[in-house]
Design a protein around this motif. Structure first.
Motif, PDB file in Angstrom:
ATOM      1  N   UNK A 156      15.854 -26.286 -53.371  1.00 63.82           N
ATOM      2  CA  UNK A 156      16.639 -25.213 -52.751  1.00 63.82           C
ATOM      3  C   UNK A 156      18.007 -25.745 -52.330  1.00 63.82           C
ATOM      4  N   UNK A 157      18.001 -26.922 -51.659  1.00 61.35           N
ATOM      5  CA  UNK A 157      19.266 -27.501 -51.220  1.00 61.35           C
ATOM      6  C   UNK A 157      20.148 -27.835 -52.419  1.00 61.35           C
ATOM      7  N   UNK A 158      19.521 -28.290 -53.496  1.00 60.95           N
ATOM      8  CA  UNK A 158      20.263 -28.662 -54.705  1.00 60.95           C
ATOM      9  C   UNK A 158      20.990 -27.448 -55.285  1.00 60.95           C
ATOM     10  N   UNK A 159      20.282 -26.328 -55.379  1.00 56.01           N
ATOM     11  CA  UNK A 159      20.880 -25.112 -55.922  1.00 56.01           C
ATOM     12  C   UNK A 159      21.966 -24.599 -54.971  1.00 56.01           C
ATOM     13  N   UNK A 161      23.873 -26.411 -53.035  1.00 59.90           N
ATOM     14  CA  UNK A 161      25.066 -27.254 -53.247  1.00 59.90           C
ATOM     15  C   UNK A 161      25.785 -26.857 -54.526  1.00 59.90           C
ATOM     16  N   UNK A 162      25.012 -26.631 -55.598  1.00 59.57           N
ATOM     17  CA  UNK A 162      25.623 -26.280 -56.876  1.00 59.57           C
ATOM     18  C   UNK A 162      26.433 -24.992 -56.760  1.00 59.57           C
ATOM     19  N   UNK A 163      25.818 -24.035 -56.079  1.00 57.39           N
ATOM     20  CA  UNK A 163      26.502 -22.739 -56.016  1.00 57.39           C
ATOM     21  C   UNK A 163      27.715 -22.791 -55.098  1.00 57.39           C
ATOM     22  N   UNK A 164      27.633 -23.566 -54.006  1.00 53.63           N
ATOM     23  CA  UNK A 164      28.816 -23.595 -53.139  1.00 53.63           C
ATOM     24  C   UNK A 164      29.955 -24.325 -53.846  1.00 53.63           C
ATOM     25  N   UNK A 165      29.609 -25.301 -54.728  1.00 47.94           N
ATOM     26  CA  UNK A 165      30.641 -25.975 -55.504  1.00 47.94           C
ATOM     27  C   UNK A 165      31.331 -24.983 -56.436  1.00 47.94           C
ATOM     28  N   UNK A 166      30.534 -24.085 -57.001  1.00 45.83           N
ATOM     29  CA  UNK A 166      31.121 -23.129 -57.948  1.00 45.83           C
ATOM     30  C   UNK A 166      31.460 -21.797 -57.277  1.00 45.83           C
ATOM     31  N   UNK A 167      31.419 -21.787 -55.946  1.00 44.04           N
ATOM     32  CA  UNK A 167      31.743 -20.574 -55.170  1.00 44.04           C
ATOM     33  C   UNK A 167      30.915 -19.386 -55.627  1.00 44.04           C
ATOM     34  N   UNK A 168      29.662 -19.639 -55.914  1.00 46.96           N
ATOM     35  CA  UNK A 168      28.788 -18.538 -56.323  1.00 46.96           C
ATOM     36  C   UNK A 168      27.898 -18.080 -55.181  1.00 46.96           C
ATOM     37  N   UNK A 169      28.286 -18.405 -53.947  1.00 46.28           N
ATOM     38  CA  UNK A 169      27.365 -18.190 -52.843  1.00 46.28           C
ATOM     39  C   UNK A 169      27.722 -16.912 -52.099  1.00 46.28           C
ATOM     40  N   UNK A 170      27.273 -15.777 -52.620  1.00 44.66           N
ATOM     41  CA  UNK A 170      27.483 -14.531 -51.902  1.00 44.66           C
ATOM     42  C   UNK A 170      26.496 -14.432 -50.752  1.00 44.66           C
ATOM     43  N   UNK A 171      26.666 -13.438 -49.926  1.00 42.10           N
ATOM     44  CA  UNK A 171      25.785 -13.299 -48.764  1.00 42.10           C
ATOM     45  C   UNK A 171      24.386 -12.860 -49.173  1.00 42.10           C
ATOM     46  N   UNK A 172      24.319 -12.114 -50.254  1.00 41.66           N
ATOM     47  CA  UNK A 172      23.027 -11.532 -50.616  1.00 41.66           C
ATOM     48  C   UNK A 172      22.238 -12.373 -51.605  1.00 41.66           C
ATOM     49  N   UNK A 173      22.754 -13.577 -51.880  1.00 39.14           N
ATOM     50  CA  UNK A 173      22.069 -14.403 -52.870  1.00 39.14           C
ATOM     51  C   UNK A 173      20.822 -15.016 -52.241  1.00 39.14           C
ATOM     52  N   UNK A 174      19.688 -14.833 -52.919  1.00 41.71           N
ATOM     53  CA  UNK A 174      18.457 -15.411 -52.407  1.00 41.71           C
ATOM     54  C   UNK A 174      18.165 -16.711 -53.134  1.00 41.71           C
ATOM     55  N   UNK A 175      17.779 -17.726 -52.395  1.00 40.77           N
ATOM     56  CA  UNK A 175      17.416 -18.996 -53.004  1.00 40.77           C
ATOM     57  C   UNK A 175      15.910 -19.212 -52.925  1.00 40.77           C
ATOM     58  N   UNK A 176      15.161 -18.133 -52.714  1.00 38.02           N
ATOM     59  CA  UNK A 176      13.703 -18.238 -52.706  1.00 38.02           C
ATOM     60  C   UNK A 176      13.225 -18.656 -54.093  1.00 38.02           C
ATOM     61  N   UNK A 177      12.081 -19.341 -54.096  1.00 40.47           N
ATOM     62  CA  UNK A 177      11.567 -19.883 -55.359  1.00 40.47           C
ATOM     63  C   UNK A 177      11.461 -18.824 -56.466  1.00 40.47           C
ATOM     64  N   UNK A 178      10.827 -17.660 -56.207  1.00 36.68           N
ATOM     65  CA  UNK A 178      10.703 -16.685 -57.308  1.00 36.68           C
ATOM     66  C   UNK A 178      12.058 -16.181 -57.807  1.00 36.68           C
ATOM     67  N   UNK A 179      13.027 -16.034 -56.891  1.00 39.04           N
ATOM     68  CA  UNK A 179      14.338 -15.522 -57.308  1.00 39.04           C
ATOM     69  C   UNK A 179      15.088 -16.554 -58.139  1.00 39.04           C
ATOM     70  N   UNK A 180      15.008 -17.812 -57.717  1.00 37.66           N
ATOM     71  CA  UNK A 180      15.666 -18.861 -58.500  1.00 37.66           C
ATOM     72  C   UNK A 180      15.021 -19.000 -59.870  1.00 37.66           C
TER      73      UNK A 180
END
Lengths: 224, 612
Positions: A156-159, A161-180
């Motif tokens: 979860x932390x890895x994803x 980090x990846x998304x904040x690097x690529x500015x893909x981190x919206x407020x509604x993004x879920x990093x729950x296992x099934x969603x990822x």
């Protein structure tokens, strides 16, 4: 965690501890951070518990599976029911484990012994490590007076980090296992079975590595 | 409690796996490995060894043959890799993920154990294998076994005896007719079967009298099959019922009987069985002896309704297997190669257009990491393979275009330089070389070396109009004749007096047009038909022209196949020299229009490169 610091802590623990099982675990060196992902052995783990507070909850079941050669090796999949100190309580509705089922389980100290056995020389992988790792540390400390000193990848932390690097981190993004998993075109699995969740996070990790640029060159250090 | 409910449930519902017991399903689920492949990545490479069955859990893949043609799409819940696993043969198709794909890999030993333990499971995969063989372009019409009707397997009228006969009379008839099983009829109606084994077990072993009625020992109402059923269905039925003879009925009437040996006979005619056989050989002598079957096999394929394209692929498939196996034997004799290499087929083998009579054209492309000392190894390897091919009937190349020639055993860098030189300094000799070497295809080893070489050729050639123009002019050297008697270029003397070399005057001009057009379009497809299709797709020629040229090639090759068939039946060596007298008036007319088509295209080619 910083790998140099981890090595130092393991060295100190080795000097302090007299327990044979724990010493065997520590004496097996951790893989070098520069090890290629495909050359490393990783243990993907999941735990079902009686609640959400790591200081008070009991472990009810624990499951793991190994990743070797970038493949999830189902022959290594293993799960154990653990007998809690107290009752299962309301958590039964989440994981389906009842008091009767867990009454035959192994003791937490036995469980941690097996965990040390499988983790020696390997890397721990957990999705959303907070609760599980704190609980494992607590049980390990109760049994061996030391934390579970092992290198760890949190998918979860890895994803995150990846998304904040690529500015893909919206407020509604879920990093729950099934969603990822859905994001990586992985199939839907029914959750809250520790072994299924361990396999699910293992598949997620190999998918995340495959999606990296130059994924064949990915090292453990890229994932910590 | 090592239960994997999600995985077990998925496996249990898979076609073929749905017949497994709970314990077997569990064994599968807990022995697999899971891999993840991003869209565009390969799972299996052509020619590699495959040790696993691959089950798609999510996503999708495409299987493509070595020419890049789509063989099949594989989606969730489907398997691939079982043909190479079941035949112990190298992988025939490239599998590329077209979506991000999760694959369960099942170890081949587990898979083969299940086939032994569970007959239904085995049957499912045998059936899938025949389906796949039929889907394989080589096998579409070049069948031996699987898609023939049972009625075609019947070799003689049924031998039968009336139920009133004695055991002795029946046995005598079986001896006379030299059959191991016979049908029993009652007033003309088929009512039973009696076999050698029945006589052994039910008469001799029990000390029965030969004067008793045959009725007392026959098997009553035996299993039978309809004459319209497919051969492989008959084979499956015999396997399932553990019987060796199967009566064939047409509308309820007995028309004959097939035995397991009938099925074996046609099975061994299937090209893939010879390929399989060759892949099992560990000595050059073994390969030579397996190749002895080749002329008969080609003859039988020619006599079926095969067209030139299928026959070309069929013959080339076998040449490829021979080459691959010789390379493997070389590697096991000489040890691991000192650097990566690719064994490259040129000319007609490269184009997958070999005919009944072909010599060898080949070369070695070595990794750029190679050092001078490596050449000793590759010279030895080349000798083993070239000599082996010659001994198998693929005679040495008269122009010495073979890997044993040090000039054609070079690093990728040198090869790129060769091609650049040929293309930028196109002397007559260079153009001759180009004609052979542009038809290159990796048969064994590292395909990437050849892919890289092709990419570099494409870059050089498509940009170099002068080179293409000279190639075009060169392609005029052999023009197809127009009229039959007056203008057909007949050989004037010698062995082939008054015949027409249909390869030189018909097929080669077409091959050259296709090669130049494809190069001009920047396409590195190798087979002539694919080159024409690719050139049409790129707009280099019109779709109609491409279709007409392919028709012309089909027709000319068909004539050649028929001609060679006649020669082989007459016990002659097949050649390309057609005598006008052996063609029907219609065939002559068709050949004329095929030639006309080639001439029009040659003229268009000259125009394209502004050559008057």
């Amino acid at each position: 965690m910083n790998q140099v610091l981890l090595t130092l802590q393991r060295w100190r623990a080795l000097r302090r501890s007299g327990d044979a099982v724990f010493r065997t675990f520590i004496e097996q060196p951790i893989p070098a951070p520069g090890t290629l992902f495909t050359d490393a052995e990783l243990v993907c783990m999941d735990i079902e518990t009686t609640g959400l507070n790591p200081k008070t909850v009991d472990m009810l079941s624990i499951g793991w599976v190994l990743i070797r050669n970038s493949k999830v090796d189902l022959a290594t999949a293993e799960a154990h029911i653990v007998k809690p100190n107290g009752g299962v309580g309301h958590s039964a509705s989440v994981h389906g484990l009842t008091d009767t089922m867990v009454s035959d389980g192994i003791k937490p100290s036995e469980a941690i012994e097996r965990v040390l056995g499988v983790l020696a020389g390997r890397v721990l992988v957990v999705h959303h490590a907070g609760l599980d790792k704190t609980l494992l540390d607590r049980i390990c400390r109760e049994r061996y007076s030391e934390k579970l000193l092992v290198p760890m990848i949190d998918t979860l932390a890895l994803e995150h980090r990846r998304r904040s690097r690529h500015h893909h981190l919206g407020e509604n993004i879920s990093l729950r296992l099934p969603d990822l998993r859905q994001h990586y075109n992985l199939p839907w699995y029914r959750g809250h079975n520790c072994l299924t969740d361990a396999v699910a996070s293992a598949e997620l990790l190999i998918a995340m590595v495959a999606a990296r640029e130059q994924h064949q060159k990915t090292t453990l250090a890229d994932l910590y | 409690m090592n239960e994997l409910p999600e995985i077990t449930r998925f496996v249990a519902a898979l076609p073929g796996f749905d017949v497994l017991t709970e314990a077997q399903t569990h064994a599968v689920a807990t022995s697999m490995q899971i891999g993840y492949y991003r869209a565009g990545n390969d799972v299996l490479h052509v020619g590699s060894e495959n040790k696993q069955l691959h089950i798609v859990r999510s996503g999708a893949l495409e299987l493509r043959n070595s020419e890049g043609d789509l063989v099949q799409r594989v989606a969730e819940g489907e398997c691939f890799g079982f043909p190479s696993l079941m035949n112990h043969a190298p992988v025939r198709n490239q599998s590329v993920a077209i979506e991000d794909t999760l694959i369960y890999h099942l170890d081949g030993s587990v898979f083969n154990n299940l086939r032994r333990e569970n007959a239904q499971f085995d049957t499912f995969f045998i059936r899938s294998l025949s389906d796949r063989l039929l889907a394989h372009p080589v096998a579409t019409k070049l069948h031996g076994a699987a898609d023939r009707e049972v009625s075609q397997l019947i070799t003689r009228l049924p031998v039968s005896v009336d139920a009133s006969a004695t055991i002795q009379q029946a046995a005598q008839k079986m001896v006379e007719e030299r059959v191991s099983a016979m049908l029993v009829t009652d007033e003309g109606q088929f009512c039973g079967i009696v076999t050698d084994r029945d006589i052994r077990q039910r008469v001799v072993a029990l000390g029965c009298e030969g004067q008793r009625s045959i009725r007392s020992i026959m098997s009553i109402d035996p299993v039978s099959i309809d004459s319209g059923a497919l051969a492989y269905e008959a084979a499956l039925l015999m396997m399932q019922k553990k019987i060796h003879h199967l009566p064939v009925l047409a509308e309820g009437k007995l028309v004959g009987m097939v035995s397991r040996s009938d099925f074996m006979r046609i099975e061994t005619e299937h090209p893939l069985y010879l390929v399989n056989d060759i892949a099992k050989q560990t000595t050059v002598e073994g390969i030579i002896s397996a190749c002895q079957r080749l002329p008969a096999l080609i003859a039988s394929q020619i006599s079926t309704d095969a067209n030139g394209e299928q026959l070309g692929k069929f013959v080339t498939t076998i040449t490829d297997s021979v080459t691959q196996q010789l390379c493997r034997i070389g590697e096991s004799e000489l040890g691991a190669p000192p650097c990566a290499y690719a064994w490259v087929a040129m000319g007609s083998q490269g184009r997958q257009e070999q005919s009944a009579r072909s010599d060898q054209d080949n070369a070695l492309v070595l990794d750029d990491k190679t050092v001078a000392a490596d050449d000793k190894y590759f010279a030895a390897l080349a000798k083993i393979v070239n000599d082996g091919l010659d001994a198998c009937g693929y005679v040495y190349c008269p122009g010495d275009v073979m890997a044993s020639n040090p000039k054609w055993r070079q690093s990728l860098r040198v090869w790129k330089q060769y091609f650049t030189n040929w293309i930028t300094v196109p002397e007559q000799k260079a153009l001759m070389h180009a004609n052979i070497f542009f038809d290159l295809r990796c048969v064994h080893g590292e395909a990437r070396l050849v892919d890289e070489l092709k990419a570099s050729i494409r870059e050089d050639a498509s940009k170099n109009e002068i080179f293409l123009a000279l190639m075009a002019r060169n392609a005029m050297a052999f023009q197809p004749p127009l009229g039959f008697f007056r203008q057909f270029v007949l050989e004037r003397s010698g062995e082939h007096k008054n015949t027409l070399d249909i390869k030189l005057h018909g097929i080669m001009p077409l091959v050259e047009i296709a090669r130049i057009r494809a190069l001009a379009a920047g396409e590195m497809r190798i087979s002539t038909r694919n080159r024409l299709r690719a050139a049409a797709k790129a707009g280099e020629i019109t779709k109609t022209d491409a279709a007409n040229l392919i028709d012309a090639l089909d027709f000319i090759e068909k004539l050649r196949v028929e001609h060679q068939n006649r020669q082989m039946h007459a016990g002659l060596k097949p050649d390309n020299h057609l005598s006008p007298g052996e063609m029907s008036p219609l065939a002559r007319q068709n050949l004329k229009s095929a030639f006309a088509q080639v001439r029009v295209s040659q003229a268009a080619l000259l125009n394209r490169f502004h050559i008057a």
